[in-house]
Design an enzyme around this catalytic site. Sequence first.
Site, short mmCIF file in Angstrom:
data_model
loop_
_atom_site.label_atom_id
_atom_site.label_comp_id
_atom_site.label_asym_id
_atom_site.label_seq_id
_atom_site.Cartn_x
_atom_site.Cartn_y
_atom_site.Cartn_z
N GLU A 107 0.88 -1.17 0.00
CA GLU A 107 0.00 0.00 0.00
C GLU A 107 0.92 1.22 0.00
OE1 GLU A 107 -3.44 0.70 -0.18
OE2 GLU A 107 -2.46 2.65 -0.38
N GLU A 113 -7.41 -3.10 -10.01
CA GLU A 113 -8.74 -2.89 -9.46
C GLU A 113 -9.36 -1.77 -10.30
OE1 GLU A 113 -9.28 -0.61 -5.94
OE2 GLU A 113 -10.59 -2.11 -5.06
N GLU A 146 -14.78 -4.93 -2.26
CA GLU A 146 -14.62 -4.26 -0.97
C GLU A 146 -15.83 -3.39 -0.63
OE1 GLU A 146 -11.11 -1.79 -1.02
OE2 GLU A 146 -11.72 -0.75 -2.84
C1 NOJ Z 1 -7.77 -0.45 -1.14
C2 NOJ Z 1 -7.72 -1.74 -1.86
O1 NOJ Z 1 -8.64 -1.79 -2.90
C3 NOJ Z 1 -7.99 -2.84 -0.84
O2 NOJ Z 1 -8.06 -4.08 -1.48
C4 NOJ Z 1 -6.91 -2.79 0.20
O3 NOJ Z 1 -7.20 -3.74 1.17
C5 NOJ Z 1 -6.82 -1.42 0.85
N1 NOJ Z 1 -6.72 -0.42 -0.15
C6 NOJ Z 1 -5.62 -1.32 1.77
O4 NOJ Z 1 -4.44 -1.34 1.04
CA CA Z 2 -9.94 0.07 -3.85
#
Ligand code: NOJ
Ligand code: CA
Length: 715
Positions: A421, A508, A514
Site C-alpha cells: 500500500e 482494481e 470491498e
Molecule cells: C484499497 C484496496 O482496494 C484494498 O483491497 C486494500 O485492502 C486497501 N486499499 C488497503 O491497502
Molecule cells: Ca480500492
Amino acid sequence: MNLTIMNLRASYLILFLFGFGTVFGQEIKSPNGEMQLAFSLDAAGAPTYQLNFKNKPVIKSSRLGFDLKNDSTDLIQGFQIINSSENTFDETWTPVWGEESEIRDHHQELLVELIHQASKRKMNIRFRLFDTGLGFRYEFPVQENMGHFVITEELSQFAMTGDHTAFWIPGDYDTQEYDYTESKLSEIRGLMETAITPNASQTPFSETGVQTSLMMKSTDGLYINIHEAALIDYPAMHLELDDRAMVFQSHLTPDAQGDKGYLYTPAQSPWRTVIVSDQAAEILASRITYNLNEPSKIENTSWIKPMKYVGVWWEMITGQSSWSYTDELKAVKLGETDFSQVKPNGTHGASTENVKKYIDFAAEHGFDGVLVEGWNEGWEDWFGNSKDYVFDFVTPYPDFDLDGITAYAKEKGVQMIMHHETSSSVRNYERHLDEAYQLMKDYGYPAVKSGYVGDMLPRGEYHYSQWLVNHYQYAVEKAAEYQIMVNAHEAVRPTGVARTWPNLIANESARGTEYQAFGGNKANHVTILPFTRQIGGPMDYTPGVFEMDVFNGSHVNSTLANQLALYVTMYSPLQMAADYPENYMRFPDAFQFIKDVALDWEKSLYLEAEPGYYLTIARKAKDTGEWFVGNVNGFEGRTGEVKFDFLDADKTYLAEIYSDKADAHYKTNPQAYEIRRVAVDANSVLKQFSAPGGGYAIRIREAGKEELKGVKKLK
Ligand code: NOJ
Ligand code: CA
C-alpha cells in the site's frame, strides 16, 4: 441494373453520407465492409471524422485537434493534407494469458499526414478500422517547428446520433470506485450529484463529465463503447458531454498546475477507441483494445503465471481485524518508532499464527497463493495525513515472522503474495521500490498487490494525470526487471497495456467487492463491469463471498451462485477467493466450484448479454479442455437459455450446475443455491433461472459411461 451503375450509386451514397461540404475526403472500410470511416478537412481546415456501421451513423461529423498552452496557433483548424495512405493488416498473435489463446488483429489503416498552415507544424492522424470498431490517435513526428509542447486540452469529439442510454460513472481525476448509473445522456446532469458517492480521494470535475470506458445503447439497438488504448506517457481521458448537441469531447486529467500533458516529438497520443455492434455480446468479444497496444516487451514470459489466491484481507475490510498492530500510537516514525515496545491491539490480522492458518487452507484446497495485508510497519497513520515517509515496504511488524512464514509456505507448496500500500505517497514508493522488489525476490514472492489510497503526494497531483500514469508504468516495468507480477489497485484504469507488459496481471481501478462491505454495490454492477472497466483489462474483483451479512453490518448484494459465476464472467488471470476459510467450510459443496474453475482460457464465447441486465459466458480451459459457463443477472429474476452446441459433437459430458433456488434473492435469501449434475452433449439446451442479483456457474467435462451411470441426461 449493371455493376457500373451500382458502384456509381454506392459512391454517391458515400459522398452523400460523408463527403458533403468537405474540401478533402478519405474513406476506408473495415475488412468485412460493415464499418466505414470518413476523414475530411472541413471548410475551415479542421480535421473531422465520421463513423458508420452497416450504413447507420455511429459518430456524426466530429472534430479533432488540440488546444496548446502559450500558443497563439492552436492545432484546431487551418490544416492541409500533405499525404494520406492506406494499409491492410492481418496478423494473429498469442497472448501470454487471456480470454483466448490466439487473437486476430485484422484492420484497415488510414494515415493522414497534415500540416498546420500558419505554424507549419505537422500532425498526423492514424485511423485503424476493425470489424468491431475504430481506433485513432494523433502523432507528432520529429520536425523543425515543433519540439516540446504543453497540452491545454485535447479536442477530440465524439458526436452521438441521439440521446442514448449510457452506463456511466462520474468523471473524476482520482477515483473510479463508483456504482454505475443507467440513464439517458440528457439525464446525466440531473443525476450527477447522487452518483458521486464518497471516496478517500476524489475530484469530480463537471456536471456532465463521465469516465471511460463508457458503454451506451442507442434507441435503434446499437451498442457503442468509447475508451482508449495504450495510455502511455499521457493523462487519462474523460468525456465531457455537451448535453444539448449530444457531443462528447475529450477531457484530459490535469496535473497539479492545471496543465494536461507535457509532450515532445516524436510523440503520440493513446488510441481513442469506439467499439460498435448491434449485439451487446460482440462488445465483449472485441479485441480492439489489446490489438492497439504494442506486442510484449518481455521476452521470456515463463515466470508470468495465472494465480488463484486467498488472503488475510476480507477480515480487515469487514472490520473484524486490523491492518495496524497497535492502537496506542497517533503517529508512526519509520525507523524510530519501536513496535516491540508498544501494546499490540490484539486484532492485527497479519500475525504469523493467522497467516499460517491461511497457508494451511490454501495448501489443503489447492490455491496457488496467499496475500497478506498489514504485514509491514506504518498502518497506524497510513492515509489522510499527507505523510511522505509512510511505509518502507520491507520492515515487518514484530508479530509477522517473515522468515518463518516464508519457510512454512514453501514447505506447504504455497506462494506468498506481497502487499505494497503506497497511500499515494508515490515518491516514497519509488524511493523504496528496488529494495522492496528485491525483498520479494529474496523471499520468493512472485506477485505484488499495490494500492494508491488517499490523495496524491506530490500534493495537488491527481491519480490519473500524466505524471502518475508514468509512475504506474514505471512500477510495472521495474517489476518486470525483477520478474514480478503486478496487481495495482486505485491506479489508472487499464487500456490494454498488459499486452505489452503481461506482468500487469490485474488492476482494481473500479468499484470492487470491498464496497460490498462498505454499504454494498448495486445488484447489477457485475453485469456492467465487463462492458466498461474490463474493456481495458482484467479486474481483481476479489469475488467468492459466501456470507452476505458481514461483520460490520453491511450486506453483500449478490447471491452465492452469483459469486461463483463471477469466476467465469469477470475475466482475470488473478482470482481471489475473498471470504474467510470458515465460511467456505460452511458450504464445501459450493466451494468446490471455486477450487475447480480454470484461470486461463483457450477460447471464450459470449452467449448472451445485455449491459445492466444479464450476461452469460462460456470459456474453455487452456490446460484441461474443460468448459465453464457463468451467468450473472441484474435486479429482476430471469430464465435464460444455454445451447451446448459449442461442445464436441461426438462426446458426452458431465455438467455440474450451481444455481439459485427459485426463492433466492440477493437481499433476502442469498444463500439459497442448488447443485445438480446432468449429462449433456452438443444438442443439449439448458433453461436456467437466475434470481435477482443471482446467476449460475457450470463446470463441464468429458465423462465416460461409468461416471455417468445414474446421471440424468439434459434434453
Ligand atoms: C484499497 C484496496 O482496494 C484494498 O483491497 C486494500 O485492502 C486497501 N486499499 C488497503 O491497502
Ligand atoms: Ca480500492
